[in-house]
Motif scaffolding. Structure first.
Motif, PDB file in Angstrom:
ATOM      1  N   GLY A  23      -2.596   0.793  -7.866  1.00 44.43           N
ATOM      2  CA  GLY A  23      -2.355  -0.114  -6.692  1.00 44.43           C
ATOM      3  C   GLY A  23      -1.479  -1.199  -7.150  1.00 44.43           C
TER       4      GLY A  23
ATOM      5  N   ARG B  56      -7.946   4.047  -0.825  1.00 42.36           N
ATOM      6  CA  ARG B  56      -6.680   3.321  -0.692  1.00 42.36           C
ATOM      7  C   ARG B  56      -5.626   4.317  -0.656  1.00 42.36           C
ATOM      8  NH1 ARG B  56      -7.538  -2.318  -1.902  1.00 42.36           N
ATOM      9  NH2 ARG B  56      -9.673  -2.895  -2.551  1.00 42.36           N
TER      10      ARG B  56
ATOM     11  N   ARG C 167       0.781  -1.251   0.077  1.00 47.64           N
ATOM     12  CA  ARG C 167       0.148  -0.273  -0.086  1.00 47.64           C
ATOM     13  C   ARG C 167       0.925   1.444  -0.103  1.00 47.64           C
ATOM     14  NH1 ARG C 167      -0.757   1.221   5.946  1.00 47.64           N
ATOM     15  NH2 ARG C 167       0.897  -0.537   6.988  1.00 47.64           N
TER      16      ARG C 167
ATOM     17  N   ASN D 113      -4.536   5.829  -3.067  1.00 50.71           N
ATOM     18  CA  ASN D 113      -3.897   6.046  -4.311  1.00 50.71           C
ATOM     19  C   ASN D 113      -4.386   7.216  -5.028  1.00 50.71           C
ATOM     20  OD1 ASN D 113      -2.757   3.495  -4.213  1.00 50.71           O
ATOM     21  ND2 ASN D 113      -4.723   2.418  -5.009  1.00 50.71           N
TER      22      ASN D 113
ATOM     23  N   GLU E 284       2.143   2.033  -9.697  1.00 52.07           N
ATOM     24  CA  GLU E 284       1.267   1.497  -8.513  1.00 52.07           C
ATOM     25  C   GLU E 284       0.783   2.510  -7.593  1.00 52.07           C
ATOM     26  OE1 GLU E 284       4.219  -0.959  -6.841  1.00 52.07           O
ATOM     27  OE2 GLU E 284       3.208  -2.786  -7.141  1.00 52.07           O
TER      28      GLU E 284
END
Lengths: 293, 1488
Positions: B545, B520, B503, B522, B541
């Motif tokens: 993610g 999340r 993460r 992101n 990423e």
């Protein structure tokens, strides 16, 4: 997945092993086979050789019963399959025959019940992927000559099942089981069929040709889906040896027996002891799926 | 050229015709139209014209090489100024009305510029992709860029593309996988790596760690296993590193961005950041990469263990990026050391690719115990050298990271390493190879188990409890695990490592809280990677993610493109690379059924015992041998791999992979459809095993096999291997005369084609044994039966009348057992080496679909719907049809129909002839009479075709000083536009009056250079070509020195000859634009009407007092068309036509003159009439044969078929309840009349059906030898059998016998019956056939045209000039040519008219300059020339000497060669010129 199951007469006698293996495989794969209560003979060769109406009426009597169950009818015997399919074809295309059948049965039959061979159900409804996932054993490269004979795929306009000259449905099952299905030229040759008892000489000649070719192609065994093919090729190997000196010694095994073995069903339940030529070499070849990884 | 576009007059038609289909039919129609004043567009679907005929080996019954006779026609098409050939084109739509159509054409790209390419073939040589060659019907291979066939017209290669291969479309970065695999195959490793790096800078890295979705998509996987794509990528990259290390190549020089370069900052030196850095540096940006850690690579460096990705590999590829001018700033953390806002201030754009830095936590009890660590931290610690390890380790997770953690733990010394994951073995996300490695290294994997709690004491881990996971994903396939909390198991362990995902690191966003993130954490971006902050982009990423390396690279590629567009203020949407990746349509993917299995190459791996003790790389790279073998497994799904080797090889820059298709709209007055046919798909007849048995092939495959230019160079071999095929079976009627496959018709050509194939094969191989299995031999064409009889007399060609029921392949020998029944019904299985299936003509699938789209009605079989009285007319007015698409037919009939269809278009557009044609004008010719020879020599390199062998400059130097040479020069491509302009320039500058070009071949290029001379004001005959390519460099590639000397000799000889070249001029003859037709039957009337409708005055000469000829005795066709009415209206139209003058009761007395100017003397009773005309059509017909056999003339009950038809029509015929016996071939197909009269079988069927219609109970017997109801007439033969007509066969040797002792009795011994048949007949009907008219002899003498042995006229060429005579200006049609049906005569009559129109449409005729002349002084009046000239050109003049009529001379030179007195010279090929060449070559003191 529920079907009206039509075992046919051979399932009580010569093809008991096909019947039991089919039922066991069906159970193992979650196929519900509801045997048709009060099913009668399909008429087979004697009917279609003598009387067109009889040849349509006898199967129709069974089809009507399945219609009442509201299910597709499933057959294991290629001859029964052919008779049932032909009955549908007759009443659908020939109003006069349909009228005669109505008189015989005392009710109309419209030809609408779908007739399926058990192999068809395996390939179309269960599907190869699901079968493959359910397998516990692999045939591990066993060379299998799949033999379809005359009635499973012909006449094509009636059966509408597989390629009439180079069928592959049994081959696809064998490949899924990890066997090597052979491309050999006698997949749809005649074994002698119903002449089994009346003209054994013909059966010996034709079956010998089929078995000779299977051996030339390198087969370890022959997979069949018809009691008549099975008995001719299996039972007559002794006569062939006597007549020609050729000892084929090839196990002739129902496709449901092979599948049953791979699904981990016991030899007893599959009726393997009923085979004339011992299938021991086939059984020995089975390998647990995990061991192949 | 006239321009019709602005003309609104609706009556105005367009003098142009579109011909669809470039087979022989289309070519013939195009030539006829263009040569008679119409503009033609010839549309061809494939890359070259030529059609089926170009695929045949030889023709029947003439035995000509098919290519040799068709090629000149194709070349003529290509050179005709008024024919525009559009290849790779399909007719898409036809709008408008007859005379004014708008047609749309869909033209696919060739990817080769037709104007630039000079067909040197270099591209084909370098192309690495060989695919199955459709032209050879799969018997050989061709390159993806190649000419369709050797003699292809246009003489150009084309690239076959299908889109993009699955490997490329499935790769997130869309790497051209197929392309680099093909380059590796060619050992072009550096090119391969460069191609990879275009889409992925991390080639060596991904060659090791990529999850290779390409392999999952690989079509090869359906055969055995996917191509080892990842390993091949690694192989090429490692080769590059190896070459750098060994000094074979050097690293690229370091670059620095220009001072005014735009600046971009990149945060994070992981795979996405590195990709953006490379792409932008390549585009000239000044790129700075800010990285929190002390080195670049991100997760590649800290998340992947050394044994999988060695640091030196990583360093190498980062160094390549750095050298592009990228600056790295290390130990600089976002949010701490720098802020996004500050970066944005200092740069034109910013890219954030920081990745995910934190491990995901479990949220179970005990997670805080000491000894519970995150996998990513663990892996990083190993790299930092700070990792701690325990004896027993338990890893949670089923992905690649988890396995890397487990394997690393093992290497650090852990004794027991176990893993647990929620997924089942199959579901585990780790790569198969990594799972395998884990098992090999003794790691226990507990699949379908999840952690329940982590156990410990005193803050230290000491165990873990797992619970059974029952399902990982829910119905929507989302991650949503369910557990059986009651099923658990316990393990002791000292260390638990969590590797269940990663993460984002919240600390990174300390100062960038204003960048919006999702739940999340992101970063949220739009589809182009732009965050909400202007100029700040993000990817990898941190946006998506957890992702793979290749996905991060792909994100980097997209971001770099977006940033560039952003900085340059360009639109983000249009023309983005990722939108151009169209996948290959599934139906076009290669068939995997017949691909032989080959094992996938395996790279060596370190043995387990060696690898668990160190971090040495587990997997090795492929050996070169393995890698090259592996490339061969690629199936080339997209056909062209776009490796661009062809682009590099093409010296003329003619190749353009980005070429696009186009829609072209054209205005035309008429359309002619000549789409041809396809072969019946032989696999449909499963009993013959085509496609299953290697040695069962089709007739077209056999043609390719026989062809010297084919894949086996004329050797007859077994495709399965095993050498020559000596025993060959031919099976006729495969897909013809077969209602089971819906083809009830006869394909008409196969019988003769097979006989020819057997005859030709016999010449190719000694000891050949051919067996032809047939139902009837249909040798119904002109001279066919004689050919058949010749084949039957061969001892090694056997005819077996039987249709085989099955072919069985013998497993070991691959021989074929053909099973058939003999005439006596005995079964036999006969073994052969090869079986050839005579597949029929079948328009289905592609042809049918395309044509029906155009609104053209088809018949039940999918052929064009026409009728017997309008055979060339489609359902759509103004659209005409010709060739096999109308009905199966052979070449001459196809050519005839093509000319016939052209005549229909000419009739429709008659008034607009010559409105759209171009005529080139040239400057006045310079008079060189008094000039000394001033020769210019141009020597061509032909790219490397000549120059790589012959020293071109040496050639130039050696010939410079030759007598007469004032200018000499070499050029790369003398045929290029620039070089041609230069030639013209030099002619002016140096006042050159002779030109010598030393280059390829005069066959293809002489016309081009002659044209150039004309454009420069020189007579075209002042040109000479020295062939130093085909006849020098190509044949002596290994002897460059000798080849150079030879080239010098060749050029010197040409120079010598050039000195004596003289300008030649032909005559221009005025043409009499009227025609004369001899014969007033149907053919004559039709031809006359066609000419008259085209506006030509026409005389029609008929011997009797009545027009109509044989038509007057016919009442209907087999198909029941009404002939009587048709005849009446035809006669009426002829009699009333203002352009036709009919001369009844008139015969020809004398014919004088030549093409364009005939003078014909007619005699009508006592009257003499002279008629002048430009062309003559012979349509004198034939007549029914008479007989005295079978009691004809003695018994009233014996009649001919013609008489029967009349009686049936007049309803005077009655069977009287008895039998009708018809006897076929009376007086035909015997030694006196060896030909087949073609009509009689159908006539018998027609009359038999009529009898059965009137009286279904009548018994009709037909005694026949072969039933020859070819084409669609076959369906009536079937109808007759169904109606109960009984057909009984007899042999020529035992014909029926007749007696009338007790009423008529016919007896017959048939081979199909064991005993004699005896039939009491009420009527006996004789099919007596057709014989030529007895006055043919006289007329043929008058016209000086020949007759064949049977007494029919002989055309110029049986195949390709079926209605011409060898003597120009005279044409032929109808029964005078040979027996044929009404529809065939109509086509032929129109064809003759079209051919005549090519003469009559011109006002003047240019007579060739290259003609023979007789030296009157030398002539000894032997008249040899008169005998040998095929064209009747010489005549005897008043001085009793020979003289040659220029208008008739074809320049063949036969007379010059034969003249015993050497009195004849052929201009431009004069003895003196050749003597000079020889003298030069043989001169003493030859300088070379």
């Amino acid at each position: 997945m529920k079907y009206a199951y039509y075992p046919g007469c051979a399932s009580d006698s010569t093809a008991r092993d096909q019947h039991t293996s089919c039922v066991a495989v069906a159970r193992s794969l979650g196929i519900d086979l509801a045997e048709i209560a009060g099913w009668i003979c399909c008429g087979t060769t004697p009917a279609h050789q003598t009387d067109r109406v009889l040849a349509a009426s006898l199967p129709a009597a069974n089809l009507v019963r399945a219609q009442k169950m509201g299910l597709d009818i499933v057959v294991t015997c290629a001859a029964c399959y052919s008779m049932l399919k032909m009955a549908n074809h007759e009443v659908l295309n020939h109003p006069k025959v349909r009228e005669h059948v109505r008189e015989v049965l005392g009710q109309d039959y419209d030809g609408s019940v779908r007739v399926r061979h058990f192999v068809e159900v395996l390939l179309e409804d269960v599907e190869i992927d699901r079968i493959r996932k359910a397998l516990k054993h692999s045939l591990n490269g066993l060379k299998v000559a799949c033999y379809y004979g005359c009635l499973l795929v012909r006449p094509p306009e009636v059966n509408q099942f597989d390629d009439p000259e180079n069928p592959n449905s049994l081959d696809r099952l064998v490949t899924a089981m990890g066997g090597e299905s052979l491309d050999w030229p006698h997949k749809v040759e005649c074994c002698g069929g119903a002449l089994s008892l009346t003209r054994t000489d013909v059966v010996v000649k034709l079956s010998d040709a089929v078995l000779t070719m299977a051996r030339a192609a390198g087969a370890d065994c022959v997979a069949v889906a018809c009691p008549m093919c099975q008995i001719n090729l299996d039972l007559r190997q002794r006569d062939i040896k006597k007549e020609t000196g050729r000892d084929h010694n090839l196990p002739i095994i129902y496709i449901t027996q092979l599948l049953g073995l791979c699904l981990g069903i016991s030899a007893e339940e599959l009726g393997l002891e009923k085979l004339m030529v011992s299938p021991e070499s086939v059984v020995k070849r089975l390998t647990r799926v995990e061991e192949l990884v | 050229m006239n321009n019709n576009n602005n003309n609104n007059n609706n009556n105005k038609k367009i003098g142009a015709v579109l011909v669809q289909g470039g087979g022989i039919a289309g070519v013939q129609a195009a030539l006829d139209l263009a040569n008679s004043g119409f503009k033609v567009y010839l549309i061809e679907r494939s890359a070259a014209i030529g059609g089926m005929m170009a695929q045949l080996d030889k023709t029947f019954p003439t035995g000509d090489c098919a290519t040799c006779i068709v090629s000149p026609k194709l070349v003529e098409c290509a050179r005709n100024l008024n024919i525009e050939i559009l290849t790779l084109s399909e007719l898409h739509s036809i709008e408008g009305e007859p005379g004014r159509f708008t047609v749309t054409i869909k033209k696919s790209p060739r990817y080769v510029d037709e104007k630039i390419c000079n067909a040197c073939g270099d591209c084909t040589v370098v192309c690495p992709v060989a695919i199955s060659d459709r032209f050879n019907r799969g018997l050989g291979t061709r390159k993806v860029i190649a000419k369709q066939y050797v003699q292809a017209v246009p003489n150009l290669p084309a690239i076959l593309k299908l889109g993009h291969a699955p490997c490329k479309t499935m790769c997130p970065a869309n790497i051209n996988v197929q392309g680099y695999i093909q380059l590796i195959k060619k050992k072009e490793y550096i090119k391969a790596v460069n191609l990879i790096r275009e889409r992925n800078p991390l080639s060596a890295i991904c060659g090791r760690v990529c999850t290779h979705p390409c392999e999952t998509a690989c079509t090869r996987g359906q055969v055995d296993a996917p191509v080892a794509i990842r390993q091949l990528k690694r192989f090429a990259s490692d080769k590059e590193m190896e070459m750098v290390a060994s000094g074979q190549i050097t690293l690229p020089a370091e670059k620095t961005p220009s001072p005014d370069a735009r600046k971009v900052a990149i945060v994070g030196a992981g795979p996405s950041g590195l990709t953006v850095a490379q792409d932008l540096a390549d585009r000239g940006y000044a790129v700075t990469v800010y990285e929190a850690r002390p080195a670049a690579g991100g997760m590649l460096r800290w998340g992947i263990p050394e044994y999988r990705l060695p640091e030196k590999v990583l360093d190498y590829e980062i160094e390549l990026i750095r050298r592009k001018g990228v600056t790295f700033v290390f130990n600089c953390q976002m949010g701490k050391d720098i802020s996004i806002d500050k970066l944005r201030e200092d740069h034109d754009a910013v890219f954030i690719g920081v990745g995910l830095q934190k491990g995901t936590i479990l949220n179970v009890k005990g997670e805080n115990f000491s000894g519970v660590v995150q996998g990513l931290d663990f892996l990083k610690a190993i790299k930092d050298g700070t990792a701690d390890i325990k004896d027993s380790v338990f890893v949670i997770g089923g992905g690649n990271v988890a396995i890397d953690v487990a394997l690393s733990a093992k290497r650090l010394g852990a004794q027991e390493v176990q893993m647990a994951c929620l997924e089942s073995w199959e579901e585990m996300p780790a790569n198969e190879e990594e799972k395998k490695q884990a098992l090999e290294e003794g790691i226990t994997i507990h699949t379908s188990w999840g952690p329940k709690r982590i156990k410990g004491s005193e803050g230290m881990v000491n165990g873990i409890e797992l619970k059974k996971c029952t399902a990982v994903f829910d119905d929507q396939k989302r991650f949503n695990p369910t557990y059986d909390e009651t099923t658990t198991k316990d393990f002791k362990t000292a260390m638990v490592i969590l590797a269940i995902g990663s993460r984002s690191d919240p600390s990174l966003f300390g100062t960038t809280a204003d960048l919006p993130v999702n739940q999340r954490r992101n970063i949220i971006v739009d589809q182009y990677g732009l965050t909400e902050k202007d100029g700040v982009f993000a990817g990898g990423e941190i946006v998506t993610g957890p992702a793979t390396v290749i996905e991060a690279v792909a994100a980097g590629k997209r971001a770099a493109e977006s940033i560039d567009r952003y900085v340059r203020k360009e639109d983000q949407r249009t023309a983005r690379f990722e939108n151009t990746i169209a996948p290959v349509a599934e139906e076009f993917l290669p068939s995997t059924a017949e691909v032989a299995k080959r094992p996938r190459a395996q790279a060596p791996e370190l043995p387990v015992e060696q690898r668990i003790n160190s971090f040495a790389e587990i997997e090795a790279t492929f050996s070169e041998e393995d890698a090259l073998a592996e490339t061969e497994r690629c199936l080339n799904c997209a056909l062209c791999s776009e490796c661009r080797e062809c682009v590099a090889a093409c010296e003329k820059n003619a190749i353009n992979h980005a070429m696009e298709g186009q829609m072209i709209e054209l205005e035309v007055g008429s359309v002619i459809l000549t789409p041809g046919f396809e072969e019946f798909p032989a696999a449909k007849k499963g009993e013959f095993g085509f496609g299953r048995y290697g040695n069962v092939i089709t007739n077209v495959q056999f043609e390719r096999m026989l062809s010297a230019a084919g894949p086996f160079e004329g050797h007859i071999v077994r495709p399965s291997g095993g050498g020559e095929a000596k025993r060959i079976a031919f099976i006729q009627c495969v897909g013809s005369r077969d209602s089971n496959c819906g083809n009830d018709y006869c394909s008409s050509v196969c019988c003769m084609a097979t006989i020819k194939q057997a005859m030709v094969a016999r010449e190719h191989m000694e000891g050949l044994d051919a067996t032809i299995f047939y139902m009837d031999i249909r040798a119904h064409g002109k001279d066919f039966d004689q050919y058949y009889e010749r084949a039957r007399s061969e001892t090694n060609i056997h005819f077996v009348r039987s249709m085989p029921s099955r072919i069985v392949q013998v497993p070991d020998t691959k021989n074929l057992r053909v099973r058939f029944a003999h005439e006596n019904r005995e079964f036999e299985e006969r073994e052969f080496d090869l079986v050839v299936l005579a597949t029929g003509i079948d328009p289905k699938t592609s042809v049918t679909e395309r044509i029906s789209r155009l609104g053209i009605e088809l018949n039940g079989f999918g052929f064009c719907a026409t009728n017997r009285l309008l055979p060339l007319t489609t359902s759509r007015p103004g659209v005409f049809v010709a060739g096999a698409f109308q009905e199966p037919k052979d070449i001459p009939e196809t050519v005839t129909q093509a000319s016939g269809a052209a005549s229909l278009a000419m009739e429709l557009l008659a008034d607009f002839r010559n409105t759209l044609v171009a005529k080139k004008s040239y400057p006045d010719e310079r008079d060189i009479t008094d000039e000394e020879p001033r020769i210019g020599v141009f020597v061509c390199h032909c790219g490397i075709n000549i120059a790589s062998v012959v020293d071109v400059t040496q050639v130039v130097d050696s010939v410079k000083s030759q007598p007469g040479v004032v200018f000499a020069k070499d050029s790369m491509f003398t045929c290029s536009d620039t070089s041609l302009s230069e030639i013209k320039e030099k002619i002016r500058e140096y006042r050159l009056n002779r030109i010598v070009v030393a280059s390829c071949t005069p066959r293809t290029h002489e016309p081009l250079f002659r044209e150039t001379l004309r454009e420069a004001g020189l007579n075209p005959y002042l040109f000479e070509l020295a062939n130093i390519r085909d006849q020098c460099s190509w044949v002596h590639p290994l002897n460059p020195k000798e080849a150079t000397n030879k080239a010098i000799d060749l050029v010197r000889m040409s120079i010598a000859r050039a000195q004596s070249l003289a300008p030649l001029g032909g005559e221009s003859l005025e043409i009499n634009q009227s025609g004369l037709v001899i014969g007033g039957g149907m053919s004559g009337m039709t031809a006359a009407l066609s000419l008259a409708d085209q506006g030509f005055k026409t005389s029609l000469v008929e011997r009797t007092d009545r027009l109509g000829g044989n038509l007057l005795n016919l009442y209907s066709t087999l198909e029941k068309d009404d002939i009587s009415t048709f005849t009446a209206s035809l006669i009426q139209r002829v009699e009333n036509h203002p352009n036709i003058t009919v001369y009844r009761e008139t015969e020809l007395a004398r014919v004088a003159g030549h093409i364009g100017n005939f003078l014909v003397s007619l005699s009508r009773k006592e009257e003499k009439i002279d008629v002048a005309c430009g062309a003559v059509i012979v349509a004198t017909g034939a007549k029914p044969a008479e007989t005295s056999e079978f009691l004809y003339g003695k018994s009233k009950q014996v009649l001919t078929q013609v008489e029967l038809e009349k009686q049936l029509h007049e309803q005077t015929f009655s069977t009287g309840g008895g039998n009708v016996v018809m006897i076929q071939c009376v007086g035909s197909r015997n030694p006196e009349h060896p030909y087949c009269s073609r009509l009689c079988c159908s006539m018998a069927v027609k009359n038999a059906l009529s009898i059965k219609e009137k009286d279904p109970d009548a018994h009709v017997f037909v005694f026949y030898r072969d039933v020859r109801t070819y084409g669609f007439r076959e369906t009536y033969y079937k109808k007759a059998r169904e109606a109960g007509v009984i057909f009984i066969r007899y042999d020529q040797d035992s014909p029926p016998k007749i007696s009338d002792a007790n009423g008529l009795v016919v007896t017959l011994d048939s081979p199909d019956f064991p005993e004699s048949l005896e039939i009491e007949a009420d009527h006996v009907v004789l099919s007596t056939g057709v014989i030529p008219g007895e006055d043919n002899k006289a007329l043929s003498n008058m016209l000086k045209v020949p007759l064949n042995a049977d007494g029919f006229y002989v055309e110029a060429h049986l195949k390709l000039r079926p209605v011409d005579f060898a003597s120009e200006g005279i044409f032929l049609c109808g029964l005078a040519h040979s027996p044929k049906f009404v529809d065939e005569n109509i086509s032929q009559a129109r064809a003759a008219a079209a051919r005549a129109a090519t003469v009559l449409s011109k006002t003047h005729l240019d007579v060739g300059a290259q003609v023979s002349h007789v030296n009157q002084n030398k002539c000894i009046s032997c008249m040899t020339c008169l005998k040998v000239c095929p064209y009747g050109a010489p005549l005897v003049n008043r001085d009793q000497k020979a003289e040659i009529v220029g208008a008739k001379c074809m320049g063949c030179g036969i007379c010059a060669a034969e003249c015993p007195a050497c009195a004849i010279q052929l201009s431009h090929f004069e003895t003196g010129q050749f003597c000079m060449m020889l003298d030069t070559l043989l001169a003493v003191g030859n300088p070379s």
